[in-house]
Design an enzyme around this catalytic site. Sequence first.
Site, PDB file in Angstrom:
ATOM      1  CG  ASN A 173      -1.795   1.196   1.335  1.00 20.72           C
ATOM      2  OD1 ASN A 173      -1.845   2.006   0.413  1.00 20.72           O
ATOM      3  ND2 ASN A 173      -2.494   1.333   2.447  1.00 20.72           N
ATOM      4  CE  LYS A 200      -0.274   3.137   4.790  1.00 21.47           C
ATOM      5  NZ  LYS A 200      -0.197   3.216   6.240  1.00 21.47           N
ATOM      6  CG  HIS A 212      -5.864   1.704   5.320  1.00 16.83           C
ATOM      7  ND1 HIS A 212      -5.443   2.642   6.227  1.00 16.83           N
ATOM      8  CD2 HIS A 212      -4.820   0.853   5.126  1.00 16.83           C
ATOM      9  CE1 HIS A 212      -4.194   2.369   6.567  1.00 16.83           C
ATOM     10  NE2 HIS A 212      -3.784   1.297   5.910  1.00 16.83           N
ATOM     11  CD  GLU A 255      -3.056   5.306   6.781  1.00 13.61           C
ATOM     12  OE1 GLU A 255      -3.039   5.351   5.533  1.00 13.61           O
ATOM     13  OE2 GLU A 255      -2.146   4.785   7.456  1.00 13.61           O
ATOM     14  CD  GLU A 258      -3.249  -2.453   7.293  1.00 13.12           C
ATOM     15  OE1 GLU A 258      -2.176  -2.691   6.721  1.00 13.12           O
ATOM     16  OE2 GLU A 258      -3.899  -1.411   7.105  1.00 13.12           O
ATOM     17  N   GLY A 303       2.731   2.434  10.929  1.00  8.57           N
ATOM     18  CA  GLY A 303       3.670   3.551  10.793  1.00  8.57           C
ATOM     19  C   GLY A 303       4.358   3.949  12.086  1.00  8.57           C
ATOM     20  CB  SER A 331       5.572  -1.520  12.201  1.00  3.00           C
ATOM     21  OG  SER A 331       5.165  -0.183  12.443  1.00  3.00           O
TER      22      SER A 331
HETATM   23  P1  13P Z   1       3.126   0.522   7.731  1.00  5.32           P
HETATM   24  O1  13P Z   1       3.670  -0.751   7.120  1.00  5.32           O
HETATM   25  O2  13P Z   1       3.810   1.744   7.236  1.00  5.32           O
HETATM   26  O3  13P Z   1       3.044   0.424   9.218  1.00  5.32           O
HETATM   27  O4  13P Z   1       1.614   0.646   7.200  1.00  5.32           O
HETATM   28  C1  13P Z   1       0.765  -0.443   7.256  1.00  5.32           C
HETATM   29  C2  13P Z   1      -0.447  -0.111   6.479  1.00  5.32           C
HETATM   30  O5  13P Z   1      -1.225   0.751   6.873  1.00  5.32           O
HETATM   31  C3  13P Z   1      -0.664  -0.820   5.214  1.00  5.32           C
HETATM   32  O6  13P Z   1      -1.944  -0.592   4.727  1.00  5.32           O
END
Ligand code: 13P
Length: 253
Positions: free
Chosen positions: A9, A11, A97, A99, A169, A175, A215
Site C-alpha cells: 500500500n 498510500k 483502511h 486511515e 492492521e 507507521g 510496521s
Molecule cells: P506501515 O507498514 O507503514 O506500518 O503501514 C501499514 C499499512 O497501513 C498498510 O496498509
Amino acid sequence: MRKKIVAANWKMNLTLNQGAELVNDLFNGMPVLNDDKLVILAPPFTHLTQTAEQLAGMIDVHLAAQNCHHEAAGAYTGEISAAMLKSAEVEYVIIGHSERRLYFKEDDATLAKKVNQALTNELKVIFCCGEPLEIRDANTQNSFVESQIKAGLFHLSTEQLEEIVLAYEPIWAIGTGRTASSAQAQDMHEHIRSVIAKQYGQEAADNMSILYGGSCKASNAAELFACPDVDGGLIGGASLKAEEFLGIIEALS
Ligand code: 13P
C-alpha cells in the site's frame, strides 16, 4: 485454496517517475513464486495505468487501488468509481483502511456499500480491520474487530466472500515501528477465522487469506508469516523501497 499474499500500500507517496522506478526495481529482483503465492501493488490512482502497463509481463504481481467510491457514478467531484478501476485493469481494491475510516470518516455502512460496488464490478476486495490503542489496552480488540467484519462483510453470500482478502492492521502498529508480536497477530487472525467460520462455515474460513499489516518489514516478516493463520502482509512504509519489499516477498517462502 488459501493464497499467501504480500500487498504493497503505497498510500500517498511517490511521483509517477518514482513509482515507475520502484516497479522496475521490483521486476528485476522478483523471485519466482509458487501458484499459491502472489504479490499485489496498490499505487495511487494517478499511477494505475502506468503500473498496469509495467505489470503486463509479471503474472505473479497484481494491481490494486487504495479506495473506490460507494456509489456507481454521478456528481461526486474528485471521486473514482469501481467501474473506472475495472476499466483501468485494476484487480483489487483496498476498502476500510483505518486511515480512510479516521481521516475521511468512512463508516461501516459506507464501507459495506463500497464492498458491493467493488464486487458488482468484478473487483476483489482487500478489507481492512483493526483496533486503536485504547481498545487494545482495554483488551476488547476481539469484539471490536469482529463488529467491523460483521458490518462490512456479513451481508455477502458465501460465493461473494471468496472475492475477499482480509487485512488485520492494528492502528497502534501502523507507521509506528511498533509491530504486533507474532503471538498477538496469530491470536487475532485465529479469532477472525473463527468469526468467518461461524457465519460461513469452516471451508470458507480455511480458504480465506488473512494478512497482517502494521510496521511489517523484511526483518520481522518471516516470523509473522510463519504463524498458521497469518497468510502474508499488507505493507505500507516498507513497500516503498525495492530491497526491503523484496525481502518481505522472500519471507513468504
Ligand atoms: P506501515 O507498514 O507503514 O506500518 O503501514 C501499514 C499499512 O497501513 C498498510 O496498509
